[in-house]
Design a protein around this motif. Sequence first.
Motif, PDB file in Angstrom:
ATOM      1  N   ASP A 183     -76.309  -0.654  31.184  1.00 15.41           N
ATOM      2  CA  ASP A 183     -76.092   0.317  30.096  1.00 15.41           C
ATOM      3  C   ASP A 183     -75.906  -0.476  28.815  1.00 15.41           C
ATOM      4  O   ASP A 183     -74.806  -0.939  28.507  1.00 15.41           O
ATOM      5  CB  ASP A 183     -74.864   1.171  30.398  1.00 15.41           C
ATOM      6  N   PRO A 184     -76.956  -0.699  28.044  1.00 15.23           N
ATOM      7  CA  PRO A 184     -76.878  -1.569  26.847  1.00 15.23           C
ATOM      8  C   PRO A 184     -75.812  -1.074  25.871  1.00 15.23           C
ATOM      9  O   PRO A 184     -75.609   0.124  25.684  1.00 15.23           O
ATOM     10  CB  PRO A 184     -78.282  -1.473  26.243  1.00 15.23           C
ATOM     11  N   HIS A 185     -75.155  -2.044  25.275  1.00 18.64           N
ATOM     12  CA  HIS A 185     -74.115  -1.746  24.283  1.00 18.64           C
ATOM     13  C   HIS A 185     -74.778  -1.550  22.925  1.00 18.64           C
ATOM     14  O   HIS A 185     -75.013  -2.512  22.175  1.00 18.64           O
ATOM     15  CB  HIS A 185     -73.092  -2.887  24.220  1.00 18.64           C
ATOM     16  N   ARG A 186     -75.057  -0.303  22.591  1.00 20.52           N
ATOM     17  CA  ARG A 186     -75.746  -0.017  21.324  1.00 20.52           C
ATOM     18  C   ARG A 186     -74.764  -0.071  20.158  1.00 20.52           C
ATOM     19  O   ARG A 186     -75.118  -0.565  19.075  1.00 20.52           O
ATOM     20  CB  ARG A 186     -76.383   1.376  21.406  1.00 20.52           C
ATOM     21  N   ILE A 187     -73.556   0.434  20.390  1.00 15.74           N
ATOM     22  CA  ILE A 187     -72.546   0.451  19.325  1.00 15.74           C
ATOM     23  C   ILE A 187     -71.458  -0.554  19.701  1.00 15.74           C
ATOM     24  O   ILE A 187     -70.725  -0.368  20.678  1.00 15.74           O
ATOM     25  CB  ILE A 187     -71.926   1.849  19.149  1.00 15.74           C
ATOM     26  N   LEU A 188     -71.375  -1.634  18.936  1.00 17.98           N
ATOM     27  CA  LEU A 188     -70.359  -2.661  19.156  1.00 17.98           C
ATOM     28  C   LEU A 188     -69.295  -2.539  18.066  1.00 17.98           C
ATOM     29  O   LEU A 188     -69.629  -2.541  16.868  1.00 17.98           O
ATOM     30  CB  LEU A 188     -70.970  -4.058  19.122  1.00 17.98           C
ATOM     31  N   VAL A 189     -68.023  -2.443  18.478  1.00 16.94           N
ATOM     32  CA  VAL A 189     -66.904  -2.386  17.538  1.00 16.94           C
ATOM     33  C   VAL A 189     -66.114  -3.685  17.674  1.00 16.94           C
ATOM     34  O   VAL A 189     -65.679  -4.042  18.777  1.00 16.94           O
ATOM     35  CB  VAL A 189     -66.000  -1.167  17.807  1.00 16.94           C
ATOM     36  N   VAL A 190     -65.922  -4.401  16.589  1.00 15.70           N
ATOM     37  CA  VAL A 190     -65.180  -5.664  16.557  1.00 15.70           C
ATOM     38  C   VAL A 190     -63.844  -5.399  15.860  1.00 15.70           C
ATOM     39  O   VAL A 190     -63.828  -4.943  14.704  1.00 15.70           O
ATOM     40  CB  VAL A 190     -65.968  -6.759  15.829  1.00 15.70           C
ATOM     41  N   THR A 191     -62.760  -5.675  16.578  1.00 16.48           N
ATOM     42  CA  THR A 191     -61.427  -5.446  16.008  1.00 16.48           C
ATOM     43  C   THR A 191     -60.512  -6.612  16.381  1.00 16.48           C
ATOM     44  O   THR A 191     -60.906  -7.528  17.115  1.00 16.48           O
ATOM     45  CB  THR A 191     -60.834  -4.113  16.496  1.00 16.48           C
ATOM     46  N   SER A 192     -59.286  -6.566  15.898  1.00 15.89           N
ATOM     47  CA  SER A 192     -58.277  -7.603  16.182  1.00 15.89           C
ATOM     48  C   SER A 192     -56.904  -6.953  16.095  1.00 15.89           C
ATOM     49  O   SER A 192     -56.789  -5.746  15.843  1.00 15.89           O
ATOM     50  CB  SER A 192     -58.393  -8.770  15.200  1.00 15.89           C
ATOM     51  N   SER A 193     -55.871  -7.782  16.314  1.00 16.73           N
ATOM     52  CA  SER A 193     -54.517  -7.240  16.266  1.00 16.73           C
ATOM     53  C   SER A 193     -54.046  -7.035  14.836  1.00 16.73           C
ATOM     54  O   SER A 193     -53.530  -5.970  14.479  1.00 16.73           O
ATOM     55  CB  SER A 193     -53.546  -8.177  17.001  1.00 16.73           C
TER      56      SER A 193
END
Length: 754
Positions: A545-555
Motif C-alpha cells: 500500500d504505497p505511502h502517497r501522503i507522507l507527514v513529517v513531524t517531531s516533538s
Amino acid sequence: MDMTVSARERNWIAQRLANDAPDILQIWQILWRRKWSILALVLIVMMVTALGTFVITPTYRATSTLLIEHKSANVVSIEQVYDPEGMGNEYLLTQFELLKSRALAERVVKKLNLTTHPEFDPRQQPEPLIDIGGLLASFSIGEAIPVILPEDLEEGVDPTEAKIFDEVTKTFMKRVSIAPLGKSQLVQLQVEMADPRMAAKAANAMANGFIEGQLDATMEMSMTATNWMNTRMLELRTKLKEAEDKLQAFREKENLVDIGGVSTINAAELSATSDRMIDARRQRAEAQSQYRQVESMRRGGWAKLATIPAVLGHPLIQQFKADEARARAKVDELSKRYGDRHPALEAARSDLKAASASLRGQVEQIVAGIERNYQLAVANENSLQASVDANKAQIQKISRKEFQIRELQREVEANRALYDTFMTRLKETAATSDLETANARVVDQSVVPTQPIKPQKSLIISMAGILALMAGIGLSLLLEMLNNTFKGAEEVEAKLNLPVLGILPLVKNKHRSQIASLFSSNEDKSFSESIRTIRTSLVLSGMSDPHRILVVTSSIPGEGKSTVAANLAYAFGQMEKVLLVDADLRRPTLAKNFKFPVGTPGLANLIAGTAKVDECIKTIEGIDMLCAGAVPPNPLELLSSERFTKLIEQLKDSYDRVIIDSPPIQAVSDATILAIHADAQIYVIKSESTSVPLARRGVGQLLQSNSPVTGVVLNQVDIKKAQKHGYHYGGYYDYYGYTNPQKTDAQTTQGSKA
C-alpha cells in the motif's frame, strides 16, 4: 482499529519495562565512552594528592620492647597487702593500662623537658595555612599528628606553666601506643613524633620510667605495709595482753585450780548416786505395790488385809492363824459337847477371841510396817533424786566455767599466734630485698628510626586514585542517567518500539537553507546516502500500500523535520512526481529556506480560497513546493476544514507522492489533524537532544489519533563521536560512501538503486 492500537501500546509498555532493566554491557559501554574523562579525573586527583603528601610532615615511630613478668609479693602469705600478680590476661591488661597512664606520661615529659620542644610547645607552633594532614585523617588515610595550637588554649589569657604542661602531657599521650606481641608477655612501647631522635628517647624514657615507677610503687607499698604492720603489731600486743588478763581474772574470781579434776570427781559421784537411785527406785516400786494392795483391801477389814500375800506370808501371821485355827477347832468341839454357858466352852471361846485379837493386832502391825516401808522408800528415792540433781547442776556449772575458760584461752592463743606471725613477717620483710625488684625489664632498647611510618604516600595516592575512579564511574553513570535523550538507533527502537528508518549525520558549518537542499547539491556524500536509505525504507514499507501522503513531524521545534522533509522530497523527486507542502502555518520555513518572494501565496491562501493552485505551487530544481503562504490567525480551523480535505484529495490525484512538513506534535495540535490525512507518519528525533519522555508522549498522541507512524528518523548524529562511544551505524547508511567522499555520483546512485 482500537484493539490494534491498544495491543501496540501494550507491546510498547512491555518493551519499555524490559529495556529499563539494568544491562551490564550497556553500563560498560557508558563507562567506555567516558573512559578518557574518568582517567583524566583519576590522574588529576592522584597528582593533587601526591603534591599534598609532600606537604605533610613525616612521622617516625620509635619502639622499645618490654618483658612483663608475674611477681608475688612476700609481705604476708595469707592477707597480702600488695599483690601485683593477676590471673592470666587480666594482669597483663592491667600492666598495659599502666603503660598508658598519665603518671608515666608526666614522668617522661618532665624527664625530656618536652614543654620546651618545638613539636609540643604551643608558643613555638606556627599556624598552618591548610591542615592537609587533618583533611587526610578525616578520610582515615593518614592520621594527622596531634599538636597543640595556640587557639587550643584560653583566648586572652597567657598560658601558665601548669596549663602548658597539662596540654603537652595530653598530646604526648595521644602519640603513645601499646602493642602486645601475640600471646607472649612481651609488649612494644611505640612513640610517634616528627623528630626521630626525640621519639627514640621518649620510647626508652617510657620503658625506663615504667620500671622506675614500678620500683617506686613497690617500695612505697612496702613502706606502707611495714608501717601498717608496726601499727597492727601494737594493736595485737594490746589485745593479747587484754586476753591474758581476762583469763587470769576469771580463774581468780572462780577459784579455779584444776577444772579437769573437779569435773572427774563430780562425774564419779554422779555415777554412784545414780546406781543407788536405781535400787531405791526398785525398792520404792515394790513397797508401792504392797501399799496399793493394802489400800485396796482396807475396806474389807483386817480379815481382808490378812489375805494379802505380803501379810499372809509373814511367819507370825501364819503362827497366829494356826493358834486361831486350833482355838476355833476347840470351840467347835466343845460346843458339840457342852452347852453355851459351859465354863469350858466359854474358856475356849475366850481363847479364840484372844487368838483372833492377837492375829488382828499382828496383821495391823504388818500393814503399818508396809506403809512405813513405802514411805521410807519414797523418801529414800526423793533424797537420792535430789542428790543426783545436785550433782548434775554442779557438773553443768563446772562445764560452763570450763567453756568460758577455754574460750578465753582460745582468744589468748589466737592473739598470740597472730602476733607471732606478724612478728615473723615483719622480720622477713626487713631482712629480704624482693620488694626492690621490678616486674618488668627492657628487652630491646629503642633505636632512632630511619623511615617514616606516615604519611604512606603510595597508599594515600592509591586510595585517592581508587576513590577518584569510583567517583568518576559514579559521576559518569549519573550524567548518563540525567542525559535522558536518544543517543543511538538501538535506544530509539528499544524505548519507542518503532523502527528507525535511517539516521542523518550532523552537518557542520552549514546554514539551514543550505541543509534543506543538501541532497540536491550532493556536497555531503554521507548525508545523501542517509536520505536515500530513508527513502528506501519508506518505499519498502509501502510495497503493498504505497505511502502517497507522507507527514513529517517531531516533538518540538528545532529537531530538523523541515530539512528532512525537503531532502526527502528531492530524493523521491528523482523517481516520482513529488509535492513538498509546508503545513506549519505558525512558523513556516519553506519559503525562507528556498527564498520565495515575500507575499508568495501558499497553503493558507488555497484553503481560504484567495488564490489558485497554479499560483501557489512553485518548482525548485524539479520539485514542486507549496509554501505556507500568509500566516493566518486561525491555522487549526483551516487545517480542520472541508476545503483542506478536498485539497489533499486533489493533490493526491495530481502527484505520486505528497510530503507534508507538519508542526511539532508537542507544540500545537495541528500535527494531530494532519495525521488523519497521512498514509505514513515520519517522526524526527534530534540525537542527544530530544528527551525520551517527550518523544514517548508525542508518539503516544499520534497512536491515540490512529495515525500510521511508520518509523523514526534520528537526525543530527555526530558519527565520529558516536563511533568513539561504541555506536555503529553501518546498517543505516552507506558506510563506504561516508568514509570515501571521492566516490562519484554515478556510483552513489547505482549503490542507492541496488
